[in-house]
Design a protein around this motif. Structure first.
Motif, PDB file in Angstrom:
ATOM      1  N   MET A   1      -8.821  -6.987  -0.531  1.00 13.07           N
ATOM      2  CA  MET A   1      -9.409  -8.304  -0.549  1.00 13.07           C
ATOM      3  C   MET A   1      -9.843  -8.924  -1.847  1.00 13.07           C
ATOM      4  O   MET A   1      -9.600 -10.187  -1.614  1.00 13.07           O
ATOM      5  CB  MET A   1     -10.368  -8.395   0.916  1.00 13.07           C
ATOM      6  CG  MET A   1     -10.021  -7.537   2.293  1.00 13.07           C
ATOM      7  SD  MET A   1      -8.969  -9.161   3.333  1.00 13.07           S
ATOM      8  CE  MET A   1     -10.532 -10.283   4.085  1.00 13.07           C
ATOM      9  N   ALA A   2     -10.283  -7.963  -2.740  1.00  9.14           N
ATOM     10  CA  ALA A   2     -10.983  -8.029  -3.451  1.00  9.14           C
ATOM     11  C   ALA A   2      -9.647  -8.276  -4.738  1.00  9.14           C
ATOM     12  O   ALA A   2     -10.435  -9.918  -5.121  1.00  9.14           O
ATOM     13  CB  ALA A   2     -11.640  -6.999  -4.308  1.00  9.14           C
TER      14      ALA A   2
ATOM     15  N   SER B   1      -9.007 -12.082  -3.321  1.00 12.10           N
ATOM     16  CA  SER B   1      -9.880 -13.052  -3.607  1.00 12.10           C
ATOM     17  C   SER B   1     -10.268 -13.402  -5.745  1.00 12.10           C
ATOM     18  O   SER B   1     -10.233 -14.813  -5.725  1.00 12.10           O
ATOM     19  CB  SER B   1     -11.713 -12.157  -3.177  1.00 12.10           C
ATOM     20  OG  SER B   1     -12.597 -13.572  -3.337  1.00 12.10           O
ATOM     21  N   ASN B   2     -10.476 -12.396  -5.911  1.00 17.05           N
ATOM     22  CA  ASN B   2     -10.426 -12.726  -7.200  1.00 17.05           C
ATOM     23  C   ASN B   2      -9.965 -11.657  -8.771  1.00 17.05           C
ATOM     24  O   ASN B   2     -10.443 -10.572  -8.812  1.00 17.05           O
ATOM     25  CB  ASN B   2     -11.929 -12.949  -8.013  1.00 17.05           C
ATOM     26  CG  ASN B   2     -12.292 -12.814  -9.079  1.00 17.05           C
ATOM     27  OD1 ASN B   2     -11.415 -12.791 -10.320  1.00 17.05           O
ATOM     28  ND2 ASN B   2     -13.668 -13.592  -8.740  1.00 17.05           N
TER      29      ASN B   2
ATOM     30  N   GLY C   1      -5.362 -16.594  -0.360  1.00 14.97           N
ATOM     31  CA  GLY C   1      -5.577 -14.496  -0.647  1.00 14.97           C
ATOM     32  C   GLY C   1      -7.024 -14.694  -0.308  1.00 14.97           C
ATOM     33  O   GLY C   1      -7.532 -15.522  -0.076  1.00 14.97           O
ATOM     34  N   GLY C   2      -7.434 -13.640  -0.044  1.00 21.09           N
ATOM     35  CA  GLY C   2      -8.626 -13.054   0.468  1.00 21.09           C
ATOM     36  C   GLY C   2      -9.269 -13.126   1.792  1.00 21.09           C
ATOM     37  O   GLY C   2     -11.040 -12.681   1.858  1.00 21.09           O
ATOM     38  N   ARG C   3      -8.643 -13.996   2.341  1.00 22.50           N
ATOM     39  CA  ARG C   3      -9.345 -14.548   3.393  1.00 22.50           C
ATOM     40  C   ARG C   3      -8.655 -14.099   4.948  1.00 22.50           C
ATOM     41  O   ARG C   3      -7.466 -15.068   4.972  1.00 22.50           O
ATOM     42  CB  ARG C   3     -10.222 -16.073   3.264  1.00 22.50           C
ATOM     43  CG  ARG C   3     -10.669 -16.311   4.340  1.00 22.50           C
ATOM     44  CD  ARG C   3     -12.084 -16.980   3.907  1.00 22.50           C
ATOM     45  NE  ARG C   3     -11.285 -18.634   3.303  1.00 22.50           N
ATOM     46  CZ  ARG C   3     -10.145 -19.907   3.398  1.00 22.50           C
ATOM     47  NH1 ARG C   3     -10.264 -20.079   4.885  1.00 22.50           N
ATOM     48  NH2 ARG C   3      -9.501 -20.410   2.720  1.00 22.50           N
TER      49      ARG C   3
END
Ligand code: ADP
Ligand code: MG
Lengths: 273, 383
Positions: free
Chosen positions: B246-247, B250-251, B317-319
Motif C-alpha cells: 500500500m505504501a 501511495s508514495n 495506487g495505494g487505495r
C-alpha cells in the motif's frame, strides 16, 4: 527561548559529537552539490543548517540519512566511522530524517505512517492494537494535536502532517533527528507549534539538525548556525551572538554584495523595518 | 470525517449501491434473475473473472498495472491442461506446474519493471502479446485441449452437499459473532474495529447457502474464490507485506526512504498477481472443460480491470480493497447475466459496462484530486 536553554545546548559541546561529517563531496553529473563540507551535532543541541537555494543543504541531509552516498569524505556516529548505504542503515544507526516533502503516504492513516517500515508485530504480521496505543503515546509525548489516528494523513492540515512526520522520526528512538525545511509550507501558528516540537526534541537530549530559510525561526531555536554556500562551509555562528545581517551576508557569500549594500543603505536611512 | 459527501466516501458506497440498483432493475424486468438456479450460475460465471480481478487489484494497489493477466491466465491453464492430458500428470502436479509458470511470468515482468525501469503498462502489454503466443504454442495445432482429468473437472463441477453447505455457513456466522462481540466488548484503549463487514458476512452466509442449496448446493469454485478473497484481504490489511505494498502505491519514494525495499515488494506483487491470474484460468478451464485459443482473451483482461476499478480500487495506487474484486465482478457479471436474460444484445452489454466503468473511474479521479491539495503538490515526486 531562555538563555538557560542555549547554555545547556552549548555545554553539550564538552562531550564528543554524536554525528560528525568530515570533508563530504558529492556531485550530480556536472553539478558539484557538495565540495568538502564539514558538519557535526551534539546530543541536546539544535544546529541550524542554512544557505541559499542550491547550497547543498538537502544533499547533505540525504547523505546523512542514507538516501545518497557521498563521493568523498567520512562520517562518524558516536566517534566511530560508519558507512550509510541505505535509509534503513541510517535508521539503525539512530539517524532519523523528516524530509522536506515529509515522505508521508497520503492514503494511509496516521498509525500506518508513524510505523511505516518499522511496523510492530511478528516477522510477517502487524499488531495494530499495539501500534495504535504506541501512536497515541508518541503524539501525547510531543504534545501534538491530532484528532484521530485512524484517518488518512491526506485529510490532516499542513501542521498536523508535519507533526506526524516528526513523530514518525522518533519511532526508532533515534539519537539525531534532521528536519529539512519543516516550516516552509506552514502559517504562523503552525510554525510556532513545530518550533515547540523542536525544543521538545532538544529537551529529550536528541541532536537536532534544522534546515530553514527563515532566519527568525533559526535564531529562535538554534544553538549553533552553520552556513553552507556552493557546497562548502561558509561560516559558523553561535545563535546568541549573530545578527540577521551577519547571517544574510554569510549566506549570500560576501559583505560587499547587493544584499549587504541594500541593508547598509537602509540602515543609513533609518534602519530596517 | 463528518456527514459531508466527499468523493472518497461516494466512491466507497457507489459500488454496492450500483449492485443493488442493477439487481433491482434486473429482478423487476425478469423474475428469473433472482431464482436459485440463475444466482448460482451468476456466481459460477464470475469466479474466474473475479480471481483475475484480485490479481489486478493487488497490482493497482502498488500503483502499477498488469495488462497481461488475461493472457497469463490462459497460458498457465494451458500448461496445466497439456501436462494433464498429453503427459498424464496427476491433477495436483499439473496445477502446481501451471501456478509455477505464473510465478515465473510475474518474475519476468517485475524484473523488467524494477531492473530496467520500463513502465508496467508497456511491460505487461508486451507480456500480453508474448504469453498469448505462448498459449497458442502450448495448445499446438489443434488449438484446443479438452480436459478429462476427474479432479480438474471437479474444481468447477463440484457442489457441496446441503449439510456441508450449512456447516460452512455456521462456521462463518459463528466466526462473525465472535468478532462482533469481541469488538463491542473491547477494553477502552483498544482500537475500534469496523463491525459492519462482520455483520454482512455473518448474515450473508446463511442466506447464500439457502439460495445455493435450493439449486445444486454451494459450488466448490465459489468457496475457492471466497478463500482467495479472504486470504488476499488478510494479506493486504494485516501483514507487513500488504502494508508495504500500500505504501509503495501511495508514495514509492517515501516508502523507500522509510526503509522499505520497494523493488522487492513489486517483485512479490507481480508474481502473486500472475499466480492468481493462472488460478482464474484454471477455474475457467475446469468450467469449460477445455483450454482453447480464446482462453485468456483480451476480453478477460478488460473485464477484470474494469471489475477492479468498478469495485472501487483506485487506478492511482495505494487505495482500495481486495473485496472490490468481488463487488466489481458481481456488478459486471450481473449486468451481463441480467441483460442476457432480457434478451438484450451484446452491444447493449458493452455500452452498459462501459458507462458503469466511466462513472467509477470518474469518482476515483475526483477522490484522488481531493487528496492532492495545493500546498503539498510538491510532496508527490514522480507524479
Ligand atoms: N538528485 C539530483 N540530481 C541532480 N542534481 C541535484 C540533485 N539533487 C541536488 N542537485 C543539485 O545539487 C545542488 C544542491 O542542491 P540541494 O542540496 O537540494 O540544495 P538546497 O537544499 O541547499 O537548496 C543544486 O545545484 C541541485 O540542483
Ligand atoms: Mg532543499
Amino acid at each position: 527561548m531562555s538563555v538557560a536553554t542555549h547554555e545547556s545546548g552549548a555545554s553539550a559541546a564538552t562531550t564528543g559529537p554524536i554525528l560528525e561529517l568530515i570533508g563530504i563531496g558529492k556531485h550530480f553529473g556536472a553539478v558539484q552539490a557538495l565540495a568538502g563540507a564539514d558538519f557535526h551535532v551534539h546530543a541536546g543541541e539544535v544546529v541550524a543548517l542554512v544557505g541559499d537555494n542550491g547550497a547543498g543543504k538537502s544533499t547533505l541531509v540525504k547523505i546523512m540519512s542514507g538516501v545518497y552516498q557521498a563521493d568523498s569524505g567520512s562520517m562518524r556516529v558516536d566517534g566511530r566511522e560508519v558507512h550509510v548505504h541505505s535509509p534503513s542503515a541510517a535508521q539503525s544507526l539512530g539517524i532519523a530524517t523528516v524530509f522536506q516533502d515529509l515522505a508521508l503516504c497520503d492514503n494511509l492513516d496516521v498509525v500506518a505512517n508513524l510505523f511505516l517500515g518499522s511496523e510492530l508485530g511478528t516477522k510477517a504480521w502487524m499488531d495494530e492494537v499495539v501500534m495504535e496505543k504506541e501512536s497515541w503515546r508518541l503524539l501525547r509525548e510531543l504534545g501534538a494535536k491530532i484528532p484521530t489516528v485512524r484517518i488518512p494523513v491526506a485529510s490532516l492540515s499542513g501542521g498536523q502532517r508535519q507533526t506526524v512526520a516528526i513523530a514518525r522520526s522518533l519511532v526508532g528512538n533515534p539519537k539525531v533527528v534532521m528536519l529539512d525545511e519543516p516550516t516552509a509550507a506552514l502559517g504562523v501558528a503552525q510554525t510556532a507549534e513545530v518550533l515547540n516540537l523542536v525544543e521538545r526534541l532538544r529537551e529529550q537530549r536528541l541532536g537536532v539538525v534544522l534546515i530553514s530559510h527563515n532566519m527568525a525561526d533559526v535564531q529562535a531555536v538554534a544553538d549553533r548556525i552553520v552556513v553552507l554556500r556552493l557546497g562548502r562551509n561558509e561560516a559558523e555562528f553561535r545563535a546568541v551572538d549573530v545578527t540577521t545581517e551577519q547571517l544574510v551576508a554569510a549566506i549570500t557569500g560576501a559583505s560587499d554584495n547587493v544584499v549587504a549594500e541594500r541593508n547598509a543603505r537602509r540602515e543609513a536611512s533609518g534602519g530596517p523595518e | 470525517m463528518n456527514g459531508s459527501v466527499s468523493p472518497a466516501r461516494l466512491g466507497r458506497w457507489a459500488p454496492p449501491a450500483a449492485l443493488a440498483v442493477i439487481w433491482l432493475v434486473m429482478s423487476l424486468s425478469n423474475p428469473r434473475f433472482l431464482s436459485a438456479v440463475n444466482l448460482t450460475n451468476l456466481m459460477l460465471q464470475i469466479v474466474a473473472v473475479g480471481a483475475v480481478a484480485v490479481a489486478v487489484v493487488l497490482v493497482l494497489l502498488i500503483g502499477e498495472i498488469d495488462l497481461s493477466v488475461g493472457a497469463v491466465s490462459g497460458f498457465g491453464a494451458a500448461v496445466t491442461a497439456v501436462l494433464s492430458v498429453k503427459q498424464d500428470w496427476p491433477a495436483v502436479l499439473a496445477i502446481l506446474a501451471g501456478l509455477a509458470t505464473g510465478a515465473l511470468v510475474g518474475l519476468a515482468h517485475a524484473a523488467m519493471v524494477t531492473r530496467v525501469g520500463v513502465p508496467s503498462f508497456v511491460v505487461t502489454l508486451a507480456g500480453l502479446l508474448t504469453w498469448q503466443g505462448a498459449l497458442l504454442l502450448v495448445l499446438g495445432d489443434t488449438g484446443t485441449v479438452n480436459i478429462d482429468d476427474p479432479q480438474l473437472v471437479a474444481i468447477a463441477g463440484t457442489f457441496l452437499a446441503p449439510a456441508a453447505g450449512w456447516a460452512l455457513a455456521a462456521a462463518v456466522t459463528a466466526g462473525s459473532v465472535v468478532a462482533i462481540v469481541g469488538s463491542l466488548r473491547r477494553e477502552r484503549d483498544r482500537p475500534a474495529r469496523r463491525v459492519w463487514p462482520w455483520v454482512v458476512a455473518g448474515a450473508g452466509a446463511p442466506v447464500a447457502v439457502v439460495v445455493f442449496n435450493a439449486d445444486r448446493g454451494v459450488p466448490l469454485a465459489v468457496v475457492v474464490f471466497l478463500l482467495l478473497l479472504a486470504g488476499g484481504d488478510l494479506m493486504v490489511r494485516r501483514t507487513k507485506l500488504g502494508r508495504h505494498a500500500m505504501a509503495t502505491g501511495s508514495n514509492a519514494s517515501g516508502a523507500r526512504r522509510a526503509g522499505i525495499a520497494v523493488d522487492r515488494i513489486r517483485l512479490a506483487v507481480f508474481m502473486l498477481a500472475s499466480v492468481l491470474a493462472v488460478t482464474g484460468g484454471i477455474l475457467a478451464a475446469s468450467r469449460l472443460l477445455a483450454v482453447n485459443q480464446s482462453s485468456g482473451s483480451t476480453d478477460l483482461m478488460l473485464t477484470a480491470v474494469a471489475a477492479a476499478a468498478i469495485g472501487g480500487t483506485s487506478l492511482f495506487g495505494g487505495r482500495g480493497t481486495v473485496w472490490s474484486a468481488l463487488l466489481g465482478a458481481l456488478v459486471v457479471g450481473s449486468l451481463a447475466n441480467g441483460l442476457d436474460l432480457m434478451g438484450a444484445s451484446s452491444p447493449i452489454r458493452l455500452i452498459a459496462t462501459g458507462l458503469v466503468l466511466a462513472v467509477a473511474v470518474g469518482l476515483d479521479t475526483l477522490a484522488h484530486r481531493a487528496e492532492v491539495t495545493p500546498f503539498r503538490e510538491h510532496s508527490r515526486p514522480g507524479r
